[in-house]
Design an enzyme around this catalytic site. Structure first.
Site, mmCIF file in Angstrom:
data_model
loop_
_atom_site.group_PDB
_atom_site.id
_atom_site.type_symbol
_atom_site.label_atom_id
_atom_site.label_comp_id
_atom_site.label_asym_id
_atom_site.label_seq_id
_atom_site.Cartn_x
_atom_site.Cartn_y
_atom_site.Cartn_z
ATOM 1 N N ASN A 113 2.601 -10.471 3.931
ATOM 2 C CA ASN A 113 1.354 -9.535 4.622
ATOM 3 C C ASN A 113 0.665 -9.286 3.381
ATOM 4 O O ASN A 113 1.659 -8.757 2.118
ATOM 5 C CB ASN A 113 0.750 -8.513 5.570
ATOM 6 C CG ASN A 113 -0.148 -7.603 5.261
ATOM 7 O OD1 ASN A 113 -0.236 -6.168 5.326
ATOM 8 N ND2 ASN A 113 -1.199 -8.459 4.991
ATOM 9 N N GLY B 273 1.061 -1.374 -0.129
ATOM 10 C CA GLY B 273 0.393 0.316 0.155
ATOM 11 C C GLY B 273 0.883 0.669 -0.386
ATOM 12 O O GLY B 273 2.360 1.504 0.271
ATOM 13 N N ASN C 280 4.840 -1.566 9.072
ATOM 14 C CA ASN C 280 3.753 -2.882 8.203
ATOM 15 C C ASN C 280 3.562 -3.038 9.414
ATOM 16 O O ASN C 280 2.530 -4.483 10.228
ATOM 17 C CB ASN C 280 4.384 -3.062 7.680
ATOM 18 C CG ASN C 280 2.821 -4.344 6.456
ATOM 19 O OD1 ASN C 280 2.993 -4.944 5.094
ATOM 20 N ND2 ASN C 280 1.406 -5.052 8.256
ATOM 21 N N HIS D 177 -7.883 -5.717 6.130
ATOM 22 C CA HIS D 177 -6.990 -6.350 5.397
ATOM 23 C C HIS D 177 -5.580 -6.280 6.735
ATOM 24 O O HIS D 177 -4.700 -7.157 6.215
ATOM 25 C CB HIS D 177 -7.137 -5.836 4.573
ATOM 26 C CG HIS D 177 -5.694 -5.891 3.146
ATOM 27 N ND1 HIS D 177 -5.804 -7.402 2.652
ATOM 28 C CD2 HIS D 177 -4.706 -5.612 3.011
ATOM 29 C CE1 HIS D 177 -4.509 -7.712 1.823
ATOM 30 N NE2 HIS D 177 -4.019 -6.754 2.290
ATOM 31 N N TRP D 178 -5.467 -5.766 7.756
ATOM 32 C CA TRP D 178 -4.732 -5.373 8.292
ATOM 33 C C TRP D 178 -4.719 -6.154 9.980
ATOM 34 O O TRP D 178 -5.209 -6.050 11.227
ATOM 35 C CB TRP D 178 -4.211 -4.460 8.028
ATOM 36 C CG TRP D 178 -3.707 -3.210 8.058
ATOM 37 C CD1 TRP D 178 -3.445 -3.995 6.377
ATOM 38 C CD2 TRP D 178 -3.484 -1.922 7.405
ATOM 39 N NE1 TRP D 178 -3.061 -2.827 5.228
ATOM 40 C CE2 TRP D 178 -2.933 -1.468 6.325
ATOM 41 C CE3 TRP D 178 -4.360 -0.486 8.170
ATOM 42 C CZ2 TRP D 178 -3.198 0.487 6.082
ATOM 43 C CZ3 TRP D 178 -3.673 0.139 8.105
ATOM 44 C CH2 TRP D 178 -3.603 0.719 6.693
ATOM 45 N N ARG E 228 1.256 7.631 6.782
ATOM 46 C CA ARG E 228 1.617 7.512 5.041
ATOM 47 C C ARG E 228 1.982 8.364 4.264
ATOM 48 O O ARG E 228 1.689 8.200 2.816
ATOM 49 C CB ARG E 228 -0.085 7.072 5.350
ATOM 50 C CG ARG E 228 0.548 5.113 5.793
ATOM 51 C CD ARG E 228 1.430 3.959 5.071
ATOM 52 N NE ARG E 228 1.012 3.254 5.701
ATOM 53 C CZ ARG E 228 0.456 1.333 5.372
ATOM 54 N NH1 ARG E 228 -0.215 1.939 3.928
ATOM 55 N NH2 ARG E 228 0.647 0.901 5.788
#
Length: 297
Positions: free
Chosen positions: A112, A45, A53, A270-271, A191
């Site tokens: 991941n 991402g 992460n 998703h995480w 981010r």
């Protein structure tokens, strides 16, 4: 303060950071702990790195393993090579040579998303070098069955890459988690800073372009088409509410992989490593240490 909290305070970005040279490329990575080697491979991402992460998971895994978290090629502070094949294959070859540089003959891997695809490709290329893999919301061995393509998460990601903005970053992060209270200003700021740093968007674009390049696609045999020949014991970890790589993608691999387990987390996106941190760590460690535990018994 617990032992894990104390270890977390000691394991800073700089105290764990190192670099290695692989085929003329600089690999940035973080390392902590002793024991059997474990690679943690992050996703793809905007603004991602190994530290962003997995930094909160590192203290737990470092208690049991020599835990190594590389920035995948082109992400974080690692260089990006010329991509003459789809990115997961190119990255897998480089990770194998990165292991050589660190003197690692064989390894277990947690991957991941994109990192899971790289882990799976590495296992297929060099099965003797990978003992077990635990992949989280991962491509590679998985394939969409019922959901529309691209997923909502990928749509938001590509919108951000096309025209980066704070609003679009928030839109993408919203598809990553079930619990929307996890979306803090601090997370968005981090981010955004990472994703818009000099050269990052160009590298990220090149990585995704390699996977859609017709010349690369023509010579690539998708790993999921060879799932029945895959020999590495595999644990798939999936958030039931994943909007990036939806949960239905787990079922093809779960049916065809010879040695596979599937663990699903409710109320999780998703995480997995963020939303279900303790459960993720417990399940992954049990799977990765099972042979040792059986030997002791």
């Amino acid at each position: 303060m617990t032992a894990v909290e104390s270890a977390s305070a000691e394991l800073t970005y700089e105290s764990t950071r190192a670099t290695a040279q692989v085929d003329g490329l600089t690999f940035n990575y973080h390392e902590a702990g002793t024991g059997e080697p474990l690679l943690l491979l992050h996703g793809s991402g905007p603004g991602v790195s190994a530290w962003s992460n997995f930094r909160h998971n590192l203290p737990v895994f470092a208690q049991r393993f020599r835990t190594i978290m590389p920035d995948l090629p082109g992400f974080g502070a690692s260089d990006l090579p010329e991509l003459a094949e789809v990115y997961p294959i190119a990255a897998a070859r480089l990770i194998a040579r990165f292991m050589d540089e660190l003197g690692i003959e064989s390894v277990s891997i947690i991957g991941n998303s994109m990192g899971g695809a790289v882990a799976a490709e590495l296992s297929a290329l060099y099965p003797e070098r990978v003992r077990r893999i635990a992949i989280m919301g991962s491509g590679g061995l998985s394939v969409g069955i019922f959901q529309a393509e691209p997923s909502e998460g990928f749509k938001r990601l590509f919108e951000f890459l096309e025209e980066p903005s704070r609003e679009r970053m928030i839109g993408w992060i919203k598809t990553m988690v079930f619990d929307q209270t996890l979306i803090t200003d601090e997370l968005v700021d981090e981010r955004m800073t990472n994703a818009t740093a000099d050269g990052v968007l160009a590298r990220t674009g090149a990585i995704f372009a390699s996977m859609f390049n017709p010349a690369n696609q023509q010579k690539y045999v998708p790993l999921w088409t060879r799932a029945s020949t895959f020999t590495t014991p595999t644990l798939m970890l999936w958030g039931r509410d994943d909007r990036m790589l939806p949960y239905d993608q787990a079922h093809f691999a779960n049916r065809w992989l010879p040695e596979v387990e599937l663990h699903t987390f409710a109320r999780c996106g998703h995480w997995v490593q963020v939303e279900r941190k303790a459960e993720f760590e417990r399940v992954a460690i049990e799977f990765l240490t099972r042979d040792a535990a059986e030997g002791e018994a």
